[in-house]
Design an enzyme around this catalytic site. Structure first.
Site, PDB file in Angstrom:
ATOM      1  N   ASN A 126       2.049  54.214  95.659  1.00 23.36           N
ATOM      2  CA  ASN A 126       2.320  54.137  94.219  1.00 23.36           C
ATOM      3  C   ASN A 126       3.218  55.271  93.737  1.00 23.36           C
ATOM      4  O   ASN A 126       3.563  55.329  92.558  1.00 23.36           O
ATOM      5  CB  ASN A 126       1.019  54.099  93.403  1.00 23.36           C
ATOM      6  CG  ASN A 126       0.358  55.455  93.294  1.00 23.36           C
ATOM      7  OD1 ASN A 126       0.607  56.355  94.100  1.00 23.36           O
ATOM      8  ND2 ASN A 126      -0.483  55.625  92.305  1.00 23.36           N
ATOM      9  N   LYS A 180       3.546  47.608  95.738  1.00 20.23           N
ATOM     10  CA  LYS A 180       2.963  48.769  96.430  1.00 20.23           C
ATOM     11  C   LYS A 180       3.052  48.629  97.954  1.00 20.23           C
ATOM     12  O   LYS A 180       3.194  49.627  98.651  1.00 20.23           O
ATOM     13  CB  LYS A 180       1.515  48.982  95.986  1.00 20.23           C
ATOM     14  CG  LYS A 180       1.421  49.449  94.532  1.00 20.23           C
ATOM     15  CD  LYS A 180       0.005  49.765  94.112  1.00 20.23           C
ATOM     16  CE  LYS A 180      -0.025  50.133  92.642  1.00 20.23           C
ATOM     17  NZ  LYS A 180      -1.349  50.521  92.162  1.00 20.23           N
ATOM     18  N   GLY A 203     -13.968  42.598  94.546  1.00 23.15           N
ATOM     19  CA  GLY A 203     -12.548  42.332  94.807  1.00 23.15           C
ATOM     20  C   GLY A 203     -12.117  43.009  96.099  1.00 23.15           C
ATOM     21  O   GLY A 203     -12.659  44.058  96.470  1.00 23.15           O
ATOM     22  N   GLY A 228      -9.936  51.377  83.094  1.00 22.23           N
ATOM     23  CA  GLY A 228      -9.229  52.235  84.035  1.00 22.23           C
ATOM     24  C   GLY A 228      -8.170  53.133  83.410  1.00 22.23           C
ATOM     25  O   GLY A 228      -7.323  53.655  84.135  1.00 22.23           O
ATOM     26  N   ASP A 238      -3.802  56.561  93.619  1.00 24.28           N
ATOM     27  CA  ASP A 238      -4.766  55.737  92.875  1.00 24.28           C
ATOM     28  C   ASP A 238      -6.215  56.166  93.130  1.00 24.28           C
ATOM     29  O   ASP A 238      -7.007  56.303  92.194  1.00 24.28           O
ATOM     30  CB  ASP A 238      -4.618  54.260  93.266  1.00 24.28           C
ATOM     31  CG  ASP A 238      -3.368  53.640  92.663  1.00 24.28           C
ATOM     32  OD1 ASP A 238      -2.915  54.113  91.605  1.00 24.28           O
ATOM     33  OD2 ASP A 238      -2.838  52.689  93.256  1.00 24.28           O
TER      34      ASP A 238
HETATM   35  P1  ATR Z   1      -4.510  43.661  93.345  1.00 24.83           P
HETATM   36  O1  ATR Z   1      -3.354  44.340  94.010  1.00 24.83           O
HETATM   37  O2  ATR Z   1      -4.545  43.788  91.839  1.00 24.83           O
HETATM   38  O3  ATR Z   1      -5.820  44.035  93.954  1.00 24.83           O
HETATM   39  P2  ATR Z   1      -4.467  41.191  94.818  1.00 24.83           P
HETATM   40  O4  ATR Z   1      -4.160  41.946  96.053  1.00 24.83           O
HETATM   41  O5  ATR Z   1      -3.755  39.917  94.538  1.00 24.83           O
HETATM   42  O6  ATR Z   1      -4.259  42.079  93.543  1.00 24.83           O
HETATM   43  O7  ATR Z   1      -6.053  40.910  94.809  1.00 24.83           O
HETATM   44  C1  ATR Z   1      -6.659  40.229  93.760  1.00 24.83           C
HETATM   45  C2  ATR Z   1      -8.171  40.272  93.930  1.00 24.83           C
HETATM   46  O8  ATR Z   1      -8.781  39.595  92.816  1.00 24.83           O
HETATM   47  C3  ATR Z   1      -8.667  39.525  95.169  1.00 24.83           C
HETATM   48  O9  ATR Z   1      -9.838  40.162  95.617  1.00 24.83           O
HETATM   49  C4  ATR Z   1      -8.994  38.136  94.594  1.00 24.83           C
HETATM   50  O10 ATR Z   1      -9.940  37.400  95.323  1.00 24.83           O
HETATM   51  P3  ATR Z   1      -9.467  36.544  96.600  1.00 24.83           P
HETATM   52  O11 ATR Z   1      -9.251  37.531  97.695  1.00 24.83           O
HETATM   53  O12 ATR Z   1     -10.583  35.603  96.855  1.00 24.83           O
HETATM   54  O13 ATR Z   1      -8.195  35.819  96.188  1.00 24.83           O
HETATM   55  C5  ATR Z   1      -9.585  38.527  93.283  1.00 24.83           C
HETATM   56  N1  ATR Z   1      -9.559  37.446  92.292  1.00 24.83           N
HETATM   57  C6  ATR Z   1      -8.499  36.978  91.603  1.00 24.83           C
HETATM   58  N2  ATR Z   1      -8.866  35.989  90.769  1.00 24.83           N
HETATM   59  C7  ATR Z   1     -10.197  35.814  90.941  1.00 24.83           C
HETATM   60  C8  ATR Z   1     -11.183  34.949  90.361  1.00 24.83           C
HETATM   61  N3  ATR Z   1     -10.853  34.041  89.418  1.00 24.83           N
HETATM   62  N4  ATR Z   1     -12.462  35.062  90.765  1.00 24.83           N
HETATM   63  C9  ATR Z   1     -12.807  35.965  91.709  1.00 24.83           C
HETATM   64  N5  ATR Z   1     -11.935  36.825  92.296  1.00 24.83           N
HETATM   65  C10 ATR Z   1     -10.656  36.745  91.922  1.00 24.83           C
END
Ligand code: ATR
Length: 287
Positions: free
Chosen positions: A95, A74, A136, A248, A111
């Site tokens: 997207n 994206k 997140g 979702g 989205d």
């Molecule tokens: P997306 O495009 O799906 O949002 P991304 O940009 O890689 O994917 O973001 C993933 C999100 O999931 C982030 O907020 C990440 O937290 P961090 O910023 O601390 O990395 C969160 N995330 C992934 N695995 C996690 C876990 N086990 N526990 C808590 N947060 C998690």
């Protein structure tokens, strides 16, 4: 039902991502085409980061009319296009790609609109003066913050494992409304009207630990990811008696419908589509 045949007389569309095999977008867009009497094909395209621009360019050179972009491209799509819609510009993520009359590539982000339509239309959830918590701070969160703030909630808190990423999003969108950030351990221990789970933890089979106090009798717990089984977040929310617990899939349909509208100028019937794909759930929507 339209078919996925590809020939020179039919308008070509596609979704590009990695992985892409699991994508439901072809089924959804072909159902929309059937509903609206449009004739089109819709493919899945797998690529990698190095080849993204070339693959998209080739697709449009060879008659492609529009593309959906999914994880992890994206941001690449944002760089690729010539012009961005306002939502895509602020989200830094695209997207949906199409060409305008001058032949320029336009990048849109449907989205956030998709999430709002699902919340309002299907869940009948109004967000004015409501308390919203988003878990997140990745790309998914960036795509939904502006449309959520446009509804004037009383607060929108972004909680993230890495607090600096939540702070960066807060800084970016602070002019749109009342937004703040915190770490996962600092989440205020009161109930929220809407809790949106937007981490990718579930994809690796992990669960994010959250305080139970965020759930009240009327709390809607919404997982941006979708699956035929409850996600770990949905199971957790159900175990703590959240008012509504949904995945979702509705948002997926709504963002696809908005992309379809941008491409074809026709609005598909997403309620009917929900019944079509989820006949069992549709009897008791989302509860
Ligand atoms: P997306 O495009 O799906 O949002 P991304 O940009 O890689 O994917 O973001 C993933 C999100 O999931 C982030 O907020 C990440 O937290 P961090 O910023 O601390 O990395 C969160 N995330 C992934 N695995 C996690 C876990 N086990 N526990 C808590 N947060 C998690």
């Amino acid at each position: 039902m339209s078919t996925s045949e590809t020939n020179s007389n039919i308008d070509r569309y596609a979704v590009i991502g990695n992985p892409i095999e699991h994508s439901k977008s072809p089924d959804i867009h072909l159902l929309f085409a059937d509903q609206t009497g449009e004739r089109l094909s819709y493919e899945k395209i797998l690529t990698d980061k190095d080849n993204f621009s070339q693959v998209v360019t080739n697709f449009f050179t060879n008659g492609g009319k529009g593309m959906n972009v999914t994880v992890p491209f994206k941001n690449d799509a944002c760089e690729f296009v010539d012009e961005l819609t306002e939502y895509a510009k602020h989200a830094g993520a695209v997207n949906t790609i199409y060409k305008n009359e001058s032949g320029n590539f336009i990048g849109a982000n449907t989205d956030g609109i998709g999430l709002l339509r699902d919340l309002k239309k299907i869940l009948r959830l109004q967000l004015l003066n409501k308390k919203i918590l988003v878990i997140g701070a990745g790309g998914a969160t960036q795509g939904i913050v502006e449309p959520l703030l446009n509804e004037n909630p009383s607060e929108l808190i972004i909680a993230n494992r890495t607090v600096s990423k939540a702070e960066a999003i807060t800084e970016q969108f602070k002019s749109f409304g009342k937004i703040s950030s915190c770490s996962l351990t600092e989440i205020p221990k009161h109930s929220f009207d809407l809790v949106v789970h937007a981490t990718s933890a579930g994809l690796q089979g992990n669960n994010v630990e959250l305080p139970v106090e965020i759930i009240g009798l009327n709390t809607c717990c919404y997982d941006l990811s979708y699956s035929d089984q409850d996600t770990p977040f949905m199971q957790w929310a159900k175990n703590h008696n959240a008012g509504k617990v949904v995945d979702g899939f509705g948002m997926l349909l709504e963002q696809a419908a908005e992309a379809f509208y941008l491409w074809r100028g026709k609005r598909p019937d997403t309620g009917m589509a929900y019944h079509y794909f989820r006949p069992d759930v549709a009897q008791k929507p989302h509860l």
